[in-house]
Scaffold this motif. Structure first.
Motif, mmCIF file in Angstrom:
data_model
loop_
_atom_site.group_PDB
_atom_site.id
_atom_site.type_symbol
_atom_site.label_atom_id
_atom_site.label_comp_id
_atom_site.label_asym_id
_atom_site.label_seq_id
_atom_site.Cartn_x
_atom_site.Cartn_y
_atom_site.Cartn_z
ATOM 1 N N LYS A 114 0.590 -0.924 -0.219
ATOM 2 C CA LYS A 114 -0.308 0.206 0.167
ATOM 3 C C LYS A 114 0.679 1.012 -0.200
ATOM 4 O O LYS A 114 0.536 2.436 -0.666
ATOM 5 C CB LYS A 114 -0.450 -0.582 1.477
ATOM 6 N N SER A 115 1.950 1.403 0.656
ATOM 7 C CA SER A 115 2.949 1.960 0.908
ATOM 8 C C SER A 115 3.716 2.841 0.173
ATOM 9 O O SER A 115 3.683 3.890 -0.772
ATOM 10 C CB SER A 115 3.735 2.541 2.019
ATOM 11 N N THR A 173 5.450 3.401 -7.029
ATOM 12 C CA THR A 173 4.888 2.186 -8.674
ATOM 13 C C THR A 173 4.253 3.329 -9.673
ATOM 14 O O THR A 173 4.018 2.896 -10.491
ATOM 15 C CB THR A 173 4.190 1.191 -8.318
ATOM 16 N N HIS A 174 3.444 4.220 -8.884
ATOM 17 C CA HIS A 174 2.150 5.227 -10.186
ATOM 18 C C HIS A 174 3.527 5.728 -10.444
ATOM 19 O O HIS A 174 3.470 5.647 -11.383
ATOM 20 C CB HIS A 174 1.436 5.151 -8.885
ATOM 21 N N VAL A 175 4.609 6.461 -9.782
ATOM 22 C CA VAL A 175 4.651 7.393 -10.243
ATOM 23 C C VAL A 175 6.092 6.886 -11.348
ATOM 24 O O VAL A 175 6.254 7.716 -12.431
ATOM 25 C CB VAL A 175 6.191 8.418 -8.931
ATOM 26 N N GLU A 205 3.780 5.765 -15.000
ATOM 27 C CA GLU A 205 4.478 7.656 -15.195
ATOM 28 C C GLU A 205 5.631 7.478 -16.132
ATOM 29 O O GLU A 205 4.871 8.301 -17.206
ATOM 30 C CB GLU A 205 3.465 8.285 -14.598
ATOM 31 N N VAL A 206 6.328 7.446 -15.079
ATOM 32 C CA VAL A 206 7.131 8.439 -16.091
ATOM 33 C C VAL A 206 8.587 7.426 -17.045
ATOM 34 O O VAL A 206 8.517 8.227 -18.051
ATOM 35 C CB VAL A 206 8.538 8.715 -15.109
ATOM 36 N N ASN A 207 7.979 6.328 -16.988
ATOM 37 C CA ASN A 207 8.334 5.265 -18.029
ATOM 38 C C ASN A 207 7.221 5.322 -18.978
ATOM 39 O O ASN A 207 7.769 4.874 -20.565
ATOM 40 C CB ASN A 207 8.012 4.283 -18.059
#
Length: 280
Positions: free
Chosen positions: A17-18, A23-25, A28-30
């Motif tokens: 969860k933390s 992981t989202h960032v 998105e960067v990829n």
């Protein structure tokens, strides 16, 4: 044993969860590449704005600001390369066309002279553009490291105006007297180049007198050049310091569009400010 198992799975759950925001960032960067530099990393919370950003959202905001600056720099560089290619291609095309036309059949001496004259004019344009581009590139790379020294502006201005009066014997260039001793710290070659470019523009785009004045206050040394020429359209004021961009009303007056870009860069390197006031 039950407590240990519960603690293990609870630890896994909260760890995932933390790390979900991180992981989202990363995902998105990829998605960002050279082709889509306009893409921005979305926030972990719904909506485009975050009222109370956490550490991850602060990171996203910072990264998006960095992307914005990179995109602006990339677009500017791309436009500069395109304009430079066009400016260099035009005189080369004119030279090749003129030479091919002349070689198509035997010509008289006068016709050969005319061709050589055209080739010389286009070669001079090419040389000026190339020199301007090289100086601009050099300024971007090493201007801050250039040698500095004490420059007495009054005597420097007198020397520059004397040389311009030789080049333009029929023009009136007035240096207004000043009882102030105006001294700055800078690179003599760059400061001379900046003043010469401003004066050259004033004489190129006007036929009346050109007035030059020097003054200083508690914080600034001021060089002011005033002409009574064709002026600059209001819509072009924000563009004219962009390399290879010229005002829309220059007509057939020769130029490369690098003069004011060089002046602006030189002035900024010396922690100064270029102010342009004009009306068409």
């Amino acid at each position: 044993l039950i407590s240990l198992v519960l603690a293990y799975y609870a630890g896994l759950f909260f760890a995932r969860k933390s790390l979900q925001s991180v992981t989202h960032v990363v995902d998105e960067v990829n998605k960002i590449s050279v082709e889509n530099l306009s893409y921005r990393v979305s926030f972990t919370k719904p909506g485009d704005t975050v009222e109370k950003p956490d550490e991850i959202d602060e990171l996203i905001l910072t990264f998006n600001d960095l992307l914005k600056r990179l995109e602006s720099s990339f677009v500017t560089q791309k436009r500069f390369v395109q304009n430079a290619s066009h400016e260099l291609k035009t005189p080369l095309t004119a030279i090749m066309a003129e030479v091919e036309l002349t070689l198509a059949r035997a010509r008289t001496t006068e016709e050969y002279k005319r061709t050589l004259s055209v080739v010389m004019q286009e070669a001079e344009k090419l040389e000026q553009t190339t020199h301007g581009l090289l100086v601009l590139t050099r300024l971007e790379e090493t201007a801050e490291k250039s040698e500095r020294g004490v420059i007495e502006l009054t005597s420097l201005m007198e020397e520059i105006i004397t040389s311009f009066k030789i080049r333009f014997p029929l023009r009136e260039i007035i240096l207004k007297p000043s009882n102030q001793v105006i001294v700055i710290n800078g690179n003599l070659l760059l400061i001379t180049m900046a003043i010469q470019n401003i004066l050259d523009n004033a004489l190129k785009y006007s036929s009346a007198k050109v007035e030059v004045s020097l003054s200083k206050n508690s914080t600034e040394s001021i060089v002011e050049v005033k002409d009574y020429g064709i002026g600059i359209p209001a819509l072009d004021m924000d563009k004219i310091i962009t390399p290879l961009v010229r005002a829309t009303n220059v007509g057939t007056i020769a130029g490369s569009g690098l003069g004011l870009a060089l002046v602006d860069r030189i002035v900024k390197v010396h922690a100064g400010l270029l102010k342009i006031k004009s009306e068409e």
